[in-house]
Design an enzyme around this catalytic site. Structure first.
Site, PDB file in Angstrom:
ATOM      1  N   ASP A 234      69.604  81.623 140.084  1.00  0.00           N
ATOM      2  CA  ASP A 234      68.332  81.053 139.885  1.00  0.00           C
ATOM      3  C   ASP A 234      67.322  82.010 139.067  1.00  0.00           C
ATOM      4  OD1 ASP A 234      69.403  78.920 141.575  1.00  0.00           O
ATOM      5  OD2 ASP A 234      68.926  80.010 143.521  1.00  0.00           O
TER       6      ASP A 234
ATOM      7  N   LYS B 170      67.928  80.287 134.191  1.00  0.00           N
ATOM      8  CA  LYS B 170      69.027  80.452 133.032  1.00  0.00           C
ATOM      9  C   LYS B 170      68.760  78.936 132.515  1.00  0.00           C
ATOM     10  CE  LYS B 170      72.356  80.944 136.154  1.00  0.00           C
ATOM     11  NZ  LYS B 170      71.577  81.323 137.375  1.00  0.00           N
TER      12      LYS B 170
ATOM     13  N   ALA C 238      75.823  75.236 141.378  1.00  0.00           N
ATOM     14  CA  ALA C 238      74.771  75.610 140.573  1.00  0.00           C
ATOM     15  C   ALA C 238      73.545  74.579 140.409  1.00  0.00           C
ATOM     16  CB  ALA C 238      75.216  75.796 139.031  1.00  0.00           C
ATOM     17  N   GLY C 239      72.446  74.924 140.381  1.00  0.00           N
ATOM     18  CA  GLY C 239      71.339  74.112 140.117  1.00  0.00           C
ATOM     19  C   GLY C 239      70.345  74.609 138.964  1.00  0.00           C
ATOM     20  N   HIS C 240      70.327  73.877 137.877  1.00  0.00           N
ATOM     21  CA  HIS C 240      69.498  74.590 136.697  1.00  0.00           C
ATOM     22  C   HIS C 240      68.481  73.543 136.492  1.00  0.00           C
ATOM     23  CE1 HIS C 240      73.479  76.889 135.389  1.00  0.00           C
ATOM     24  NE2 HIS C 240      72.948  77.226 136.780  1.00  0.00           N
ATOM     25  N   THR C 241      67.087  73.940 136.569  1.00  0.00           N
ATOM     26  CA  THR C 241      66.000  73.162 136.194  1.00  0.00           C
ATOM     27  C   THR C 241      65.447  73.323 135.101  1.00  0.00           C
ATOM     28  OG1 THR C 241      65.592  73.873 138.776  1.00  0.00           O
ATOM     29  CG2 THR C 241      63.935  72.351 137.578  1.00  0.00           C
TER      30      THR C 241
ATOM     31  N   GLN D 123      75.479  80.892 138.513  1.00  0.00           N
ATOM     32  CA  GLN D 123      75.314  81.680 139.238  1.00  0.00           C
ATOM     33  C   GLN D 123      74.611  82.867 138.763  1.00  0.00           C
ATOM     34  OE1 GLN D 123      78.430  79.992 139.585  1.00  0.00           O
ATOM     35  NE2 GLN D 123      77.310  78.604 140.628  1.00  0.00           N
TER      36      GLN D 123
ATOM     37  N   THR E  11      80.312  84.189 145.353  1.00  0.00           N
ATOM     38  CA  THR E  11      80.682  82.846 144.934  1.00  0.00           C
ATOM     39  C   THR E  11      82.196  83.233 144.758  1.00  0.00           C
ATOM     40  OG1 THR E  11      80.568  80.870 143.907  1.00  0.00           O
ATOM     41  CG2 THR E  11      80.153  82.832 142.580  1.00  0.00           C
TER      42      THR E  11
ATOM     43  N   ARG F 254      64.451  80.486 149.334  1.00  0.00           N
ATOM     44  CA  ARG F 254      65.223  81.559 148.964  1.00  0.00           C
ATOM     45  C   ARG F 254      64.571  83.098 149.416  1.00  0.00           C
ATOM     46  NH1 ARG F 254      64.439  79.056 142.916  1.00  0.00           N
ATOM     47  NH2 ARG F 254      66.383  77.695 143.092  1.00  0.00           N
TER      48      ARG F 254
ATOM     49  N   ASP G 108      54.543  84.977 135.297  1.00  0.00           N
ATOM     50  CA  ASP G 108      53.549  84.464 135.880  1.00  0.00           C
ATOM     51  C   ASP G 108      53.212  84.524 137.296  1.00  0.00           C
ATOM     52  OD1 ASP G 108      55.517  82.564 135.527  1.00  0.00           O
ATOM     53  OD2 ASP G 108      53.981  81.019 136.724  1.00  0.00           O
TER      54      ASP G 108
ATOM     55  N   GLY H 112      55.729  80.164 132.917  1.00  0.00           N
ATOM     56  CA  GLY H 112      55.643  78.847 133.444  1.00  0.00           C
ATOM     57  C   GLY H 112      56.970  78.162 133.516  1.00  0.00           C
TER      58      GLY H 112
HETATM   59  P1  GDP Z   1      68.905  78.714 137.348  1.00  0.00           P
HETATM   60  O1  GDP Z   1      69.890  78.482 138.382  1.00  0.00           O
HETATM   61  O2  GDP Z   1      68.882  80.060 136.752  1.00  0.00           O
HETATM   62  O3  GDP Z   1      68.740  77.874 136.114  1.00  0.00           O
HETATM   63  O4  GDP Z   1      67.209  78.571 137.823  1.00  0.00           O
HETATM   64  P2  GDP Z   1      66.707  77.377 138.874  1.00  0.00           P
HETATM   65  O5  GDP Z   1      66.546  76.632 138.016  1.00  0.00           O
HETATM   66  O6  GDP Z   1      67.661  77.279 140.090  1.00  0.00           O
HETATM   67  O7  GDP Z   1      65.355  78.179 139.396  1.00  0.00           O
HETATM   68  C1  GDP Z   1      64.350  78.824 138.634  1.00  0.00           C
HETATM   69  C2  GDP Z   1      63.170  77.806 139.071  1.00  0.00           C
HETATM   70  O8  GDP Z   1      61.749  78.528 138.572  1.00  0.00           O
HETATM   71  C3  GDP Z   1      63.079  76.666 138.600  1.00  0.00           C
HETATM   72  O9  GDP Z   1      62.296  75.786 139.497  1.00  0.00           O
HETATM   73  C4  GDP Z   1      62.253  76.553 137.278  1.00  0.00           C
HETATM   74  O10 GDP Z   1      61.530  75.317 136.979  1.00  0.00           O
HETATM   75  C5  GDP Z   1      61.269  77.808 137.726  1.00  0.00           C
HETATM   76  N1  GDP Z   1      60.931  78.321 136.393  1.00  0.00           N
HETATM   77  C6  GDP Z   1      61.557  78.855 135.436  1.00  0.00           C
HETATM   78  N2  GDP Z   1      60.919  79.681 134.792  1.00  0.00           N
HETATM   79  C7  GDP Z   1      59.888  79.901 135.240  1.00  0.00           C
HETATM   80  C8  GDP Z   1      58.437  80.552 134.953  1.00  0.00           C
HETATM   81  O11 GDP Z   1      58.397  81.303 133.917  1.00  0.00           O
HETATM   82  N3  GDP Z   1      57.441  80.459 135.814  1.00  0.00           N
HETATM   83  C9  GDP Z   1      57.463  79.797 136.894  1.00  0.00           C
HETATM   84  N4  GDP Z   1      56.372  79.556 137.552  1.00  0.00           N
HETATM   85  N5  GDP Z   1      58.539  78.936 137.234  1.00  0.00           N
HETATM   86  C10 GDP Z   1      59.673  78.850 136.510  1.00  0.00           C
HETATM   87  P1  IMO Z   2      72.826  78.983 139.859  1.00  0.00           P
HETATM   88  O1  IMO Z   2      73.421  78.670 138.841  1.00  0.00           O
HETATM   89  C1  IMO Z   2      71.934  80.862 143.808  1.00  0.00           C
HETATM   90  C2  IMO Z   2      75.217  81.501 146.261  1.00  0.00           C
HETATM   91  C3  IMO Z   2      75.165  80.679 147.490  1.00  0.00           C
HETATM   92  C4  IMO Z   2      75.985  81.559 148.528  1.00  0.00           C
HETATM   93  C5  IMO Z   2      76.985  82.015 147.602  1.00  0.00           C
HETATM   94  C6  IMO Z   2      78.287  81.367 147.934  1.00  0.00           C
HETATM   95  O2  IMO Z   2      71.709  77.796 140.141  1.00  0.00           O
HETATM   96  O3  IMO Z   2      71.959  80.226 139.538  1.00  0.00           O
HETATM   97  P2  IMO Z   2      79.306  79.123 146.681  1.00  0.00           P
HETATM   98  O4  IMO Z   2      78.891  77.881 147.423  1.00  0.00           O
HETATM   99  O5  IMO Z   2      79.200  79.307 145.402  1.00  0.00           O
HETATM  100  O6  IMO Z   2      80.427  79.381 147.610  1.00  0.00           O
HETATM  101  O7  IMO Z   2      78.049  79.892 147.741  1.00  0.00           O
HETATM  102  O8  IMO Z   2      76.582  82.028 146.573  1.00  0.00           O
HETATM  103  N1  IMO Z   2      75.108  80.722 145.180  1.00  0.00           N
HETATM  104  C7  IMO Z   2      73.944  80.706 144.409  1.00  0.00           C
HETATM  105  N2  IMO Z   2      72.905  80.940 144.628  1.00  0.00           N
HETATM  106  N3  IMO Z   2      72.063  80.291 142.544  1.00  0.00           N
HETATM  107  C8  IMO Z   2      73.332  79.740 142.189  1.00  0.00           C
HETATM  108  O9  IMO Z   2      73.625  78.788 141.200  1.00  0.00           O
HETATM  109  C9  IMO Z   2      74.497  79.666 143.243  1.00  0.00           C
HETATM  110  N4  IMO Z   2      75.636  79.419 143.522  1.00  0.00           N
HETATM  111  C10 IMO Z   2      76.034  79.886 144.556  1.00  0.00           C
HETATM  112  O10 IMO Z   2      73.818  80.543 148.082  1.00  0.00           O
HETATM  113  O11 IMO Z   2      75.112  82.685 149.006  1.00  0.00           O
HETATM  114 MG    MG Z   3      69.598  77.518 140.208  1.00  0.00          MG
END
Ligand code: GDP
Ligand code: IMO
Ligand code: MG
Length: 421
Positions: A16, A19, A42-45, A224, A239, A305, A333, A412
């Protein structure tokens, strides 16, 4: 055309890091974006204008028109998950024929998710806090030679037998469940999904290497983060795949000589979802403020988190493991208006500094270094040099921990909220 090299973007903390948004920005300059590991844990926003998108398995270049999108052989993919993501993207007008899936990827079946949840329940207080998506059991099956690849789905009758066998082999674990998964239901759902999934399945090795050999530019997207790597993360709170740069080679069938740049994405502070060591965690008002200002709630599970200060020792550890060549710092920020900000500078045993891996096992307390904050909105800054002095000093400290140049800082969530070097 000369053979090109593939660049990697990956997370250096516990996931998170942002990426997805970094890959989205970089992807405009690439012909292909490839995922190498993980699944829909994974969850990529991505935030582009008014549009906000959470991707789980489809690579984060999907909102750029140019790149092909490749889900590599090291991933584990749920048929339902992928089908619903393809439907969601089609609904947004995205051309999903650009999305290809390696025939070496493994299928995550509903029984994997059921086993994941049962394993967590059995662990009780020692639960890992997995995402419950069946990722661990799917990788376990892969290593145990019980898994099903997308190549095998070309002959679904044989897979139906394998599903029945796999459920029988787990009779004991499944019997204890209230509603144990049923082989006929699983096979029927699988057959239902195949017409929408199979047109995306390709010979992954040929697909990727043909692209490289014809000079195509490839961006590899990590999932991850480094500290969740099954070998080098905070085991067993990790993971089940290799999330570090070496995992990109095995996950895509690439030799190390095919890799060009390795860009590490680091959040300006640290977060972690699920259980496990987190030495700089803040249980106080500062932690709550980071969570609230940073919107630190899981993309996949909506869990709050855990939040804490940036860990410079962990950053150095991650730089080594990945062979970073550059870094991007995200979410700077979120730290605006903090009076002072700390980073973990050291872990000490007596008068000796201890590296991150061993410090965790020894349970050593971190030593903090404090930085003056900046009481100023930075969300409109587009050059690192234009940040307030205190913010620049803070970024310099992160850069020295990451041991490579910071080439961008995000200020942001929106695509354009990026300050460049
Ligand atoms: P990822 O899994 O590494 O792609 O990251 P996630 O998407 O799970 O989590 C990052 C969160 O932070 C998302 O809700 C993004 O929209 C938000 N985000 C990313 N970059 C920034 C930033 O520079 N500032 C703020 N305030 N939010 C951000
Ligand atoms: P992104 O790509 C944050 C964490 C889980 C748990 C551990 C094992 O969005 O960064 P799993 O379901 O993989 O067996 O869980 O890994 N985890 C993550 N934490 N971001 C992720 O992906 C994650 N993928 C797995 O919360 O602690
Ligand atoms: Mg994520």
């Amino acid at each position: 055309m000369p053979r090109s090299k593939a660049d990697i973007v990956l997370g250096v903390q516990w996931g998170d890091e942002g990426k997805g948004r970094v890959v989205d920005s970089f992807a405009a300059d690439y012909d292909m974006v490839a995922r190498f590991g993980g699944g829909d844990n994974a969850g990529h926003t991505l935030v582009v204008g008014e549009q906000k998108l959470a991707l789980r398995i489809v690579p984060s270049g999907v909102l750029q028109e140019r790149p092909q999108l490749f889900i590599g052989g090291g991933t584990v993919v749920s048929l339902e998950g992928l089908a619903s993501e393809l439907e969601m993207l089609s609904g947004l007008g995205v051309d999903v024929s650009r999305i290809k899936l390696s025939d070496r990827a493994h299928v995550v079946f509903p029984y994997h998710a059921a086993l994941d949840r049962a394993n967590e329940k059995a662990r009780g207080d020692a639960a890992l806090g997995t995402t419950g998506r069946g990722i661990g059991p799917a990788y376990t099956d892969k290593a145990a030679r019980l898994g099903v690849t997308f190549a095998e789905l070309r002959k679904p009758e044989a897979v139906a037998d394998k599903v029945r066998y796999n459920l029988l082999a787990r009779a004991a674990a499944l019997l204890s469940m209230n509603a144990p998964p049923n082989a006929d239901d699983i096979v029927a759902a699988m057959l239902d999904r195949l017409p929408s999934i199979m047109p995306h399945v390709v010979d992954g090795v040929a697909y990727l290497h043909d692209a490289l050999e014809s000079g195509k530019r490839i961006l590899i997207e990590g999932a991850q983060g480094t500290l969740l790597d099954v070998g080098y993360g905070t085991y067993p709170f990790v993971t089940s795949s290799h999330t570090i740069a070496g995992g990109a080679c095995t996950g895509l069938g690439l030799g190390p000589t095919a890799i060009g740049r390795v860009v590490g994405v680091a959040k300006a502070y640290c977060t972690r979802v699920g259980a496990g060591p987190f030495p700089s965690e803040l249980d106080d008002e500062a932690g709550a403020r980071l969570r609230e200002r940073g919107g630190e709630f899981g993309t996949v599970t909506a869990r709050p988190r855990r939040c804490g200060w940036f860990d410079a020792v962990a950053a150095r550890y991650a730089a080594r493991l990945n062979g970073l060549t550059a870094a991007v710092v995200t979410k700077l920020d979120v730290l605006s208006h903090f009076e002072r900000i700390a980073i973990v500078r050291d872990y000490r045993s007596g008068n000796r500094s201890v590296d991150f891996g061993a410090a965790n096992e020894l349970g050593l307390a971190p030593e903090l270094e404090w930085f003056e904050g900046w009481n100023q909105d930075i969300s409109d800054v587009r050059r690192i040099g234009d940040l307030p002095d205190a913010a620049r000093r803070y970024v310099k400290a992160l850069e020295s921990a990451l041991t490579v140049p910071v080439e961008a800082v995000s200020v942001g969530p929106e695509r354009s909220s990026l300050a460049l070097a």
